[in-house]
Write a protein that holds these residues in place. Sequence first.
Motif, PDB file in Angstrom:
ATOM      1  N   MET A  45       0.824  -1.224   0.000  1.00  0.00           N
ATOM      2  CA  MET A  45       0.000   0.000   0.000  1.00  0.00           C
ATOM      3  C   MET A  45       0.856   1.272   0.000  1.00  0.00           C
ATOM      4  O   MET A  45       1.979   1.282   0.491  1.00  0.00           O
ATOM      5  N   ARG A  46       0.260   2.308  -0.538  1.00  0.00           N
ATOM      6  CA  ARG A  46       0.915   3.611  -0.613  1.00  0.00           C
ATOM      7  C   ARG A  46      -0.096   4.696  -0.286  1.00  0.00           C
ATOM      8  O   ARG A  46      -1.301   4.495  -0.482  1.00  0.00           O
ATOM      9  N   LEU A  47       0.396   5.823   0.182  1.00  0.00           N
ATOM     10  CA  LEU A  47      -0.463   6.978   0.422  1.00  0.00           C
ATOM     11  C   LEU A  47      -0.154   7.976  -0.683  1.00  0.00           C
ATOM     12  O   LEU A  47       1.010   8.324  -0.892  1.00  0.00           O
ATOM     13  N   ALA A  48      -1.169   8.392  -1.411  1.00  0.00           N
ATOM     14  CA  ALA A  48      -0.893   9.262  -2.559  1.00  0.00           C
ATOM     15  C   ALA A  48      -2.040  10.227  -2.803  1.00  0.00           C
ATOM     16  O   ALA A  48      -3.188   9.960  -2.426  1.00  0.00           O
ATOM     17  N   GLY A  49      -1.710  11.314  -3.456  1.00  0.00           N
ATOM     18  CA  GLY A  49      -2.742  12.254  -3.887  1.00  0.00           C
ATOM     19  C   GLY A  49      -3.375  11.739  -5.170  1.00  0.00           C
ATOM     20  O   GLY A  49      -2.696  11.170  -6.018  1.00  0.00           O
ATOM     21  N   ALA A  50      -4.695  11.924  -5.300  1.00  0.00           N
ATOM     22  CA  ALA A  50      -5.399  11.479  -6.505  1.00  0.00           C
ATOM     23  C   ALA A  50      -6.209  12.658  -7.018  1.00  0.00           C
ATOM     24  O   ALA A  50      -6.922  13.319  -6.260  1.00  0.00           O
ATOM     25  N   HIS A  68      -6.920  10.285 -11.347  1.00  0.00           N
ATOM     26  CA  HIS A  68      -5.569  10.020 -11.832  1.00  0.00           C
ATOM     27  C   HIS A  68      -4.696   9.799 -10.602  1.00  0.00           C
ATOM     28  O   HIS A  68      -4.525  10.717  -9.781  1.00  0.00           O
ATOM     29  N   ALA A  69      -4.207   8.576 -10.457  1.00  0.00           N
ATOM     30  CA  ALA A  69      -3.416   8.221  -9.270  1.00  0.00           C
ATOM     31  C   ALA A  69      -2.456   7.095  -9.641  1.00  0.00           C
ATOM     32  O   ALA A  69      -2.613   5.953  -9.213  1.00  0.00           O
ATOM     33  N   PRO A  70      -1.445   7.393 -10.467  1.00  0.00           N
ATOM     34  CA  PRO A  70      -0.571   6.327 -10.981  1.00  0.00           C
ATOM     35  C   PRO A  70       0.091   5.500  -9.891  1.00  0.00           C
ATOM     36  O   PRO A  70       0.268   4.293 -10.040  1.00  0.00           O
ATOM     37  N   GLY A  79     -10.542  -6.680  -6.705  1.00  0.00           N
ATOM     38  CA  GLY A  79     -10.921  -7.134  -5.366  1.00  0.00           C
ATOM     39  C   GLY A  79     -10.325  -6.246  -4.283  1.00  0.00           C
ATOM     40  O   GLY A  79     -10.790  -6.260  -3.139  1.00  0.00           O
ATOM     41  N   GLN A  80      -9.288  -5.489  -4.628  1.00  0.00           N
ATOM     42  CA  GLN A  80      -8.671  -4.600  -3.632  1.00  0.00           C
ATOM     43  C   GLN A  80      -9.447  -3.280  -3.549  1.00  0.00           C
ATOM     44  O   GLN A  80     -10.352  -3.019  -4.350  1.00  0.00           O
ATOM     45  N   PHE A  81      -9.079  -2.468  -2.564  1.00  0.00           N
ATOM     46  CA  PHE A  81      -9.812  -1.217  -2.371  1.00  0.00           C
ATOM     47  C   PHE A  81      -8.888  -0.078  -1.962  1.00  0.00           C
ATOM     48  O   PHE A  81      -7.717  -0.307  -1.644  1.00  0.00           O
ATOM     49  N   VAL A  82      -9.437   1.135  -2.038  1.00  0.00           N
ATOM     50  CA  VAL A  82      -8.711   2.319  -1.573  1.00  0.00           C
ATOM     51  C   VAL A  82      -9.453   2.900  -0.368  1.00  0.00           C
ATOM     52  O   VAL A  82     -10.667   2.729  -0.228  1.00  0.00           O
ATOM     53  N   HIS A  83      -8.705   3.565   0.513  1.00  0.00           N
ATOM     54  CA  HIS A  83      -9.305   4.225   1.675  1.00  0.00           C
ATOM     55  C   HIS A  83      -9.091   5.718   1.466  1.00  0.00           C
ATOM     56  O   HIS A  83      -7.937   6.178   1.413  1.00  0.00           O
ATOM     57  N   VAL A  84     -10.173   6.446   1.336  1.00  0.00           N
ATOM     58  CA  VAL A  84     -10.088   7.822   0.841  1.00  0.00           C
ATOM     59  C   VAL A  84     -10.457   8.809   1.943  1.00  0.00           C
ATOM     60  O   VAL A  84     -11.474   8.642   2.641  1.00  0.00           O
ATOM     61  N   ARG A  85      -9.639   9.838   2.048  1.00  0.00           N
ATOM     62  CA  ARG A  85      -9.867  10.873   3.061  1.00  0.00           C
ATOM     63  C   ARG A  85     -10.711  11.984   2.460  1.00  0.00           C
ATOM     64  O   ARG A  85     -10.409  12.463   1.360  1.00  0.00           O
ATOM     65  N   THR A  86     -11.739  12.361   3.183  1.00  0.00           N
ATOM     66  CA  THR A  86     -12.487  13.538   2.753  1.00  0.00           C
ATOM     67  C   THR A  86     -11.685  14.765   3.197  1.00  0.00           C
ATOM     68  O   THR A  86     -10.849  14.674   4.088  1.00  0.00           O
ATOM     69  N   GLY A  87     -11.914  15.904   2.578  1.00  0.00           N
ATOM     70  CA  GLY A  87     -11.105  17.098   2.861  1.00  0.00           C
ATOM     71  C   GLY A  87     -11.337  17.634   4.260  1.00  0.00           C
ATOM     72  O   GLY A  87     -12.309  17.281   4.934  1.00  0.00           O
ATOM     73  N   ASP A  88     -10.428  18.490   4.703  1.00  0.00           N
ATOM     74  CA  ASP A  88     -10.508  19.047   6.061  1.00  0.00           C
ATOM     75  C   ASP A  88     -11.853  19.705   6.320  1.00  0.00           C
ATOM     76  O   ASP A  88     -12.413  19.609   7.407  1.00  0.00           O
ATOM     77  N   ASP A 134      -6.838  12.498  -0.884  1.00  0.00           N
ATOM     78  CA  ASP A 134      -5.728  11.700  -0.389  1.00  0.00           C
ATOM     79  C   ASP A 134      -6.232  10.256  -0.271  1.00  0.00           C
ATOM     80  O   ASP A 134      -7.246   9.990   0.357  1.00  0.00           O
ATOM     81  N   MET A 135      -5.544   9.343  -0.958  1.00  0.00           N
ATOM     82  CA  MET A 135      -5.974   7.941  -0.982  1.00  0.00           C
ATOM     83  C   MET A 135      -4.879   7.035  -0.449  1.00  0.00           C
ATOM     84  O   MET A 135      -3.695   7.252  -0.723  1.00  0.00           O
ATOM     85  N   LEU A 136      -5.306   5.993   0.268  1.00  0.00           N
ATOM     86  CA  LEU A 136      -4.409   4.952   0.747  1.00  0.00           C
ATOM     87  C   LEU A 136      -4.784   3.672   0.002  1.00  0.00           C
ATOM     88  O   LEU A 136      -5.959   3.311  -0.044  1.00  0.00           O
ATOM     89  N   GLY A 137      -3.795   3.003  -0.581  1.00  0.00           N
ATOM     90  CA  GLY A 137      -4.122   1.773  -1.294  1.00  0.00           C
ATOM     91  C   GLY A 137      -2.929   1.272  -2.092  1.00  0.00           C
ATOM     92  O   GLY A 137      -1.872   1.898  -2.068  1.00  0.00           O
ATOM     93  N   PRO A 138      -3.003   0.193  -2.824  1.00  0.00           N
ATOM     94  CA  PRO A 138      -4.151  -0.714  -2.794  1.00  0.00           C
ATOM     95  C   PRO A 138      -4.178  -1.517  -1.497  1.00  0.00           C
ATOM     96  O   PRO A 138      -3.129  -1.944  -1.012  1.00  0.00           O
ATOM     97  N   LEU A 139      -5.381  -1.716  -0.950  1.00  0.00           N
ATOM     98  CA  LEU A 139      -5.548  -2.387   0.337  1.00  0.00           C
ATOM     99  C   LEU A 139      -6.288  -3.705   0.150  1.00  0.00           C
ATOM    100  O   LEU A 139      -7.086  -3.870  -0.774  1.00  0.00           O
TER     101      LEU A 139
END
Length: 330
Positions: A45-50, A68-70, A79-88, A134-139
């Motif tokens: 998994m990686r934490l990245a901006g999308a 777009h999140a290379p 089957g995997q998923f991303v965990h996405v942060r809503t904005g502040d 901000d997305m965390l994945g692939p999870l």
Amino acid sequence: MTAMPPTTTPTATTAAEPTARTVTTRTRDPSPATARAPARSPASMRLAGAELVESREILPGQWLQAFHAPELVAGARAGQFVHVRTGDYSGLVLRRPFSFNTIDPVAGTLTIHFRTIGRGTEWFTRLRPGDRVDMLGPLGRPFEVDPRTRHVLLVAGGLGIAGVRSLADEAIRDGRHVTLLFGASRAGDVYPSSLLPDEVEYVVATDDGSVGHHGFVTDLLADYEAWADQAFACGPLPMLRALAGLAASRRRRLGVASLGRKRGAGRQLPAGSPQARRRAFLQVSMEQNMGCAVGACLGCVVMSTAGLPQRVCREGPVFASDEIDWEGGW
Ligand SMILES: Cc1cc2nc3c(=O)[nH]c(=O)nc-3n(C[C@H](O)[C@H](O)[C@H](O)COP(=O)(O)OP(=O)(O)OC[C@H]3O[C@@H](n4cnc5c(N)ncnc54)[C@H](O)[C@@H]3O)c2cc1C
Ligand code: FES
């Protein structure tokens, strides 16, 4: 970047007519799979901006968004998923999990498909192209397709389509035949056929009979189980439980594991291992409320048939159907 395909509202003619007529024409092709894709390990998994590329409402209250999140797409599997942060400014603390609906490694894009059911999903509908999240994945752990499998059966109930949609792309790319059984309450909730690859045979069931088979999508399994080498499902818990029960009652005569063409086919494999899952006739993608999504909070646990807690975010979300204690009341 690839744009999302146009949507058309499905009608009785765009959804394939299901049941007996289609099924009686089906025969098993005895030749081995044309493409023998090597088993791939899931990427870490990686934490990245999308960056949001496109967003549109494809059905009432259901949205398809392309990001777009290379960094996240590289190595991601169905089957995997991303965990996405809503904005502040959303005021929400917890991230929200979404399945990889489609994955385009060449363009570096992924799509998510979601229904607005609360503050988090509503917040996403207000995003505009160019906005970043901000997305965390692939999870999580992906679907495991046996290299011998030629015929892939996907079963989706409602939003469960998002959990199996990218497996249709993977399977077709690997030279397999794909049938999708899709269940919805009524015609207005049916996933648009224009969003599926042309190669997919699409069979619809609706609770009210307004399009396709009149009844539950699980009614259709009997017509396809002999054709399918493996089945993969995502949807409401009662649907998954019913499918697991059907698969368990027919285990001895279903699936590639019963073919015995491969050396070691009868060997016992550790439950939950990718190898054991690859042999299962039915794999299910589970959804539980999630906190951390990285295995730390135990907020997403289901029980295994061995009586062991299984974290949907780490050991899942994909499980072989016979790993889960469906009556466990978790
Ligand atoms: C691995 C995984 C993949 C998922 N993929 C998708 C997807 O591709 N598309 C999609 O639409 N949804 C998906 N979900 C569910 C999605 O994460 C929730 O719908 C979303 O987090 C709700 O956020 P919200 O703030 O809008 O709603 P909230 O305000 O958090 O919740 C609104 C209501 O929905 C219920 N709820 C929230 N999350 C879940 C859940 N996971 N299961 C059951 N009930 C829930 C809450 O209990 C509450 O009653 C997935 C969940 C998991 C665990
Ligand atoms: S969500 Fe925290 S352990 Fe799964």
